[in-house]
Design a protein around this motif. Structure first.
Motif, mmCIF file in Angstrom:
data_model
loop_
_atom_site.group_PDB
_atom_site.id
_atom_site.type_symbol
_atom_site.label_atom_id
_atom_site.label_comp_id
_atom_site.label_asym_id
_atom_site.label_seq_id
_atom_site.Cartn_x
_atom_site.Cartn_y
_atom_site.Cartn_z
ATOM 1 N N HIS A 7 0.818 -1.218 0.000
ATOM 2 C CA HIS A 7 0.000 0.000 0.000
ATOM 3 C C HIS A 7 0.846 1.260 0.000
ATOM 4 O O HIS A 7 0.303 2.346 -0.062
ATOM 5 C CB HIS A 7 -0.848 0.020 1.261
ATOM 6 N N PRO A 55 -0.813 6.527 -0.194
ATOM 7 C CA PRO A 55 -0.950 7.858 0.400
ATOM 8 C C PRO A 55 -0.247 8.938 -0.413
ATOM 9 O O PRO A 55 -0.820 10.010 -0.629
ATOM 10 C CB PRO A 55 -0.298 7.698 1.768
ATOM 11 N N GLY A 98 -4.504 0.362 7.339
ATOM 12 C CA GLY A 98 -5.249 1.508 6.824
ATOM 13 C C GLY A 98 -5.828 2.347 7.945
ATOM 14 O O GLY A 98 -5.633 3.566 8.007
ATOM 15 N N LEU A 128 -3.026 3.916 10.603
ATOM 16 C CA LEU A 128 -2.231 5.014 10.045
ATOM 17 C C LEU A 128 -3.095 6.208 9.679
ATOM 18 O O LEU A 128 -2.633 7.348 9.719
ATOM 19 C CB LEU A 128 -1.421 4.536 8.843
ATOM 20 N N ALA A 129 -4.357 5.968 9.352
ATOM 21 C CA ALA A 129 -5.235 7.101 9.029
ATOM 22 C C ALA A 129 -5.419 7.990 10.248
ATOM 23 O O ALA A 129 -5.595 9.209 10.122
ATOM 24 C CB ALA A 129 -6.583 6.601 8.543
ATOM 25 N N GLN A 147 -2.999 11.018 10.494
ATOM 26 C CA GLN A 147 -2.886 12.011 9.423
ATOM 27 C C GLN A 147 -3.614 13.304 9.748
ATOM 28 O O GLN A 147 -4.639 13.300 10.413
ATOM 29 C CB GLN A 147 -3.453 11.441 8.123
ATOM 30 N N ARG A 182 -4.509 12.376 2.414
ATOM 31 C CA ARG A 182 -3.780 11.204 2.930
ATOM 32 C C ARG A 182 -4.686 10.356 3.793
ATOM 33 O O ARG A 182 -4.650 9.122 3.750
ATOM 34 C CB ARG A 182 -2.560 11.655 3.740
ATOM 35 N N TYR A 213 -5.582 6.401 3.302
ATOM 36 C CA TYR A 213 -5.524 5.277 4.246
ATOM 37 C C TYR A 213 -6.900 4.675 4.443
ATOM 38 O O TYR A 213 -7.048 3.461 4.614
ATOM 39 C CB TYR A 213 -4.927 5.739 5.569
ATOM 40 N N SER A 217 -8.095 0.761 4.029
ATOM 41 C CA SER A 217 -8.817 -0.066 4.999
ATOM 42 C C SER A 217 -10.080 -0.646 4.378
ATOM 43 O O SER A 217 -10.446 -1.786 4.664
ATOM 44 C CB SER A 217 -9.157 0.754 6.229
#
Lengths: 535, 142, 105
Positions: A229, A233, A293, A296-297, A300, A305, A309, A313
């Motif tokens: 992935h 982003p 996903g 990490l989202a 942000q 971005r 993410y 997901s």
């Protein structure tokens, strides 16, 4: 290829539309150039109607799964219209004194070509066609990313996307070459027959397993599944926002349809012996993708971005459906394929709607990407903020929206298929996801604006956002239309798997002892022309 | 002679040996005519400019004298790209033409119309690409 | 018994896999964009060798026609890669990929 050229009608319309739009874009006349958007939408509407009309052709005759193909085409042309409306927000290098620099025609031509590729996937009956359809989707998107904006991040994103795309193409092509070596033909019928014969003996040759794994990994790039992935982003952030909207739809739909086509070849029965690796790989990918996903989202601040993410997901949720497969117990909604296809349709609508609203809020410069930039925008532009909020609530999975039903079906199918752990993980992830979507909603509604907004006043763009939001709610309350399509597609997959089409054993039959495949000398004579398999 | 050649010829779809020679003759004349016509047409239609570069022995847009490590003009890239498109076109036309009239494939024979039509469509799409490149000024050097 | 003049199928497959792997390594190790692109081309050639060998083995032309399409797509990608590289070189005057890492996160 499909046995009936009429079945290709929607793709032909899209390609013709692309050619016309490309030539129109050459015009020096600004009005002609501006009408390319209308022509593009018109050709997609025609393709949509054509797909509805040919929906019944030879129901599942031969290998083409017409319900699945129709769903694919409807999705490509329907969501394609949304992405084109969203593209009204593109800068298009609009400088009146330099008409040469305007790339409006090219942009829509590339988009239509790519959508034709998406729509092709469901109709492929041969690995060669599958490869061509996948590349038909990807290559235009590389150009769209790199040229959509003229700043450095866009070009960085373009080059990253292109190189990793070429790598993924090489990986799944390597898989295709092994599948061909395993079955002796690139046609789906022959490969299905080979898989059935091999699985009946309880031993799948390593050639087939390696081929399958590489195909899955290569296509996992297209859907931005977790270990692959990394590009997503950066590319989502770097590309112009309408292009990002397109990227969140086209490669994803392509990837999932392609995965379904590939697993159809295996009959979805890879549970025994070494073949177990493949379904296990799907489960691992699904879990990783969901967690990577969503977690990490949370970190942000850049909205694009964050949505990148989020799209990762959502791929994870859909992979859960694929991992469950078509055999889940009970009746229709419990099938994993049906749930995945329904989720794909719903996700495409809501995410494109959200990006359309975001494009509007970002204004002409296409710059406002930080949460601070849209803080308090609901006071000044309540309509667009509401559209965005509806789409975000649907992405969370609020009841009454399509996102809720999508998640519901996924969880249902996972439970019915005996993957209770996966079902629990989906629910946990949905809860994590709510946090970052709500941050966007909170920024829009609760915080105070700290600078004036320079929105992009475009009726087309507004229409796109509104259409996305309305469809999100409409299908959330009346899911039957979408659900009927996804369900009949899944039913077609199931009936194909249970009664594979006869024939397709490849000559020479004596070579079918795949156990000694590798240790055989090559025949001294070149293949005769007569051995070209009939289309 | 005919008895020896017949099975082979029949496979290729020809009725007699003379037919092959006639075809070869036509091909030879067409090739010769194409070459000669090109030279004459470019002589008539081409702009006749004079200059240092034009009079040089080897005229390709690059100065033939000087270091060989020189960078090529970036505009050659567009020429290369267009070349690539039409180069690959041949890749499809050759298998097509070699199997078009082959009586070993009855199913190909039955499908002459669609086969021909498909190549026409293929060429038309390439033509659109050509018109596009023209419209974008790819063939203009200045 | 195997002689020099009679290569087995797995010889070709080994060559294809070796080319593919070399390309993959090159893709990861090289820093120049043109070299990276050439590495993907090498990977495609490895696949083409696989397909041709299988085509010979199965005595049908599916693999060969596949290779023609792969070559076409590779040509399309090559022209696209050249375009991107020209565009980037004009902006940065270098083709080193390490200088292209503005976005992080």
């Amino acid at each position: 290829m499909t046995t009936n050229i009429n079945g290709m009608c929607p793709e032909i319309i899209m390609i013709c539309g692309a050619l016309i739009v490309m030539l129109m874009g050459l015009s020096r006349n600004d009005t002609v150039r501006r009408s390319t958007l209308g022509v593009a939408v018109a050709s997609l509407i025609l393709a949509f109607i054509a797909a509805l009309r040919i929906g019944g052709i030879g129901t599942s005759a031969g290998w083409t799964l017409w319900p699945l193909a129709t769903y694919d085409t409807l999705l490509a042309s329907g969501v394609g219209i949304l992405t084109i409306l969203c593209s009204a927000g593109m800068p298009f290098g609009n400088e009146p004194e330099k008409p040469d620099r305007n790339y409006r025609g090219e942009y829509f031509a590339l988009m239509l070509t790519s959508l034709a590729g998406v729509s092709m996937i469901g109709k492929t009956t041969n690995l060669i066609w599958l490869f061509l359809a996948l590349e038909l989707v990807s290559i235009p998107t590389y150009i769209m990313v790199a040229t959509g904006r003229s700043n450095t991040p866009a070009q960085e994103a373009g080059i990253k996307y292109f190189f990793l795309g070429a790598l993924s193409a090489a990986i799944y092509l390597f898989g295709f070459s092994y599948l061909y070596g395993f079955a002796g033909s690139t046609s789906y019928v022959a490969i299905t027959a080979a898989f059935h014969a091999a699985l009946a003996t309880g031993h799948l040759p390593y050639v087939a397993i390696i081929g399958l794994i590489m195909v899955v990994i290569g296509i996992a790039y297209k859907i931005a599944a977790a270990p692959l992935h990394y590009y997503a982003p950066d590319v989502y952030q770097g590309a112009a926002t309408p292009v990002t909207a397109f990227l969140s739809f086209a490669p994803k739909a392509t990837g999932f349809f392609a995965l379904i086509m590939v697993f159809n070849l295996t009959g979805w029965r890879l549970s025994g012996g070494t073949a177990r690796v493949v379904p296990d790989l799907l489960i691992v990918l699904a879990v990783l993708t969901m967690f990577v996903g969503n977690v990490l989202a949370l970190l942000q601040r850049n909205i694009k971005r964050m949505l990148a993410y989020s799209s990762i997901s959502h791929s994870g949720y859909m992979l859960v459906g694929l991992a469950v497969g078509p055999f889940a117990a009970g009746n229709s909604p419990a099938s994993g394929i049906s749930a995945t296809l329904f989720y794909l349709g719903g996700y495409s609508i809501m995410t494109v709607g959200a990006f359309a609203a975001l494009t509007y809020m970002q204004g002409k410069s296409d710059a406002a990407e930080d949460l601070d930039d849209i803080a308090g925008i609901a006071g000044e532009h309540p309509f667009m903020a509401a559209c965005m909020a509806v789409c975000l609530f649907s992405l969370i999975g609020m009841p009454g929206t399509i996102g809720f039903l999508g998640k519901l079906f996924i969880v249902q199918s996972a439970l019915a298929g005996g993957h209770a752990v996966l079902a629990v993980l989906v629910v946990i992830n949905a809860a994590i996801a709510a946090a970052y979507y709500l941050r966007i909603v909170a920024a829009m509604y609760i915080r105070e604006p700290w600078s004036p907004f320079a929105v992009r006043q475009s009726t087309t763009l507004k229409a796109g956002a509104l259409l996305g939001a309305v469809l999100t709610v409409f299908f959330g309350i009346f899911p039957a239309l979408l659900f009927h399509q996804s369900n009949s597609s899944a039913a077609a997959v199931r009936s194909l798997v249970l009664n594979p089409p006869a024939g397709g054993i490849v000559e020479p039959v004596s070579r079918r002892a795949t156990g000694r495949l590798l240790k055989s000398p090559l025949p001294a004579v070149a293949p005769t022309a007569a051995a070209i398999s009939k289309p | 002679m005919t008895t020896l050649a017949t099975p082979q010829l029949a496979v290729q779809g020809f009725s007699s040996l003379y037919e092959i020679w006639i075809l070869l003759g036509i091909l030879f004349l067409a090739g010769l005519g194409f070459g000669v016509a090109n030279v004459i047409i470019s002589h008539i239609l081409g702009p006749s400019r004079k200059g240092n570069v034009k009079d040089s022995v080897y005229e390709s847009g690059v100065n033939p004298v000087g270091t060989t490590r020189d960078r090529f003009n970036v505009r050659f890239y567009l020429v290369a790209m267009i070349f690539l498109v039409f180069d690959v076109e041949v890749l499809f036309l050759i298998p097509w033409i070699s199997s078009f009239n082959d009586s070993r494939h009855p199913w190909l024979h039955a499908a002459h119309g669609p086969l021909f039509l498909s190549v026409v469509i293929f060429t038309v799409i390439l033509l659109v690409a050509y018109i596009y490149a023209w419209g974008k000024g790819v063939f203009k050097w200045d | 018994m195997q002689t020099f003049g009679n290569p087995m199928l797995y010889h070709y497959l080994a060559l294809g896999a070796a080319l593919f792997t070399l390309g993959l390594i090159g893709f990861m190790v090289r820093r120049n964009m043109i070299m990276i692109f050439l590495s993907t081309e090498i990977m495609f050639q490895g696949i083409a060798i696989n397909l041709i060998a299988f085509s010979r083995y199965w005595q049908n032309a599916d693999g060969q026609s596949f290779v023609i399409f792969i070559l076409t797509v590779a040509a399309a990608e090559a022209s696209l890669a050249l375009g991107l590289v020209v565009m980037l070189f004009r902006r940065r005057q270098t083709l080193n990929v390490d200088t292209w890492s503005e976005m992080q996160g």
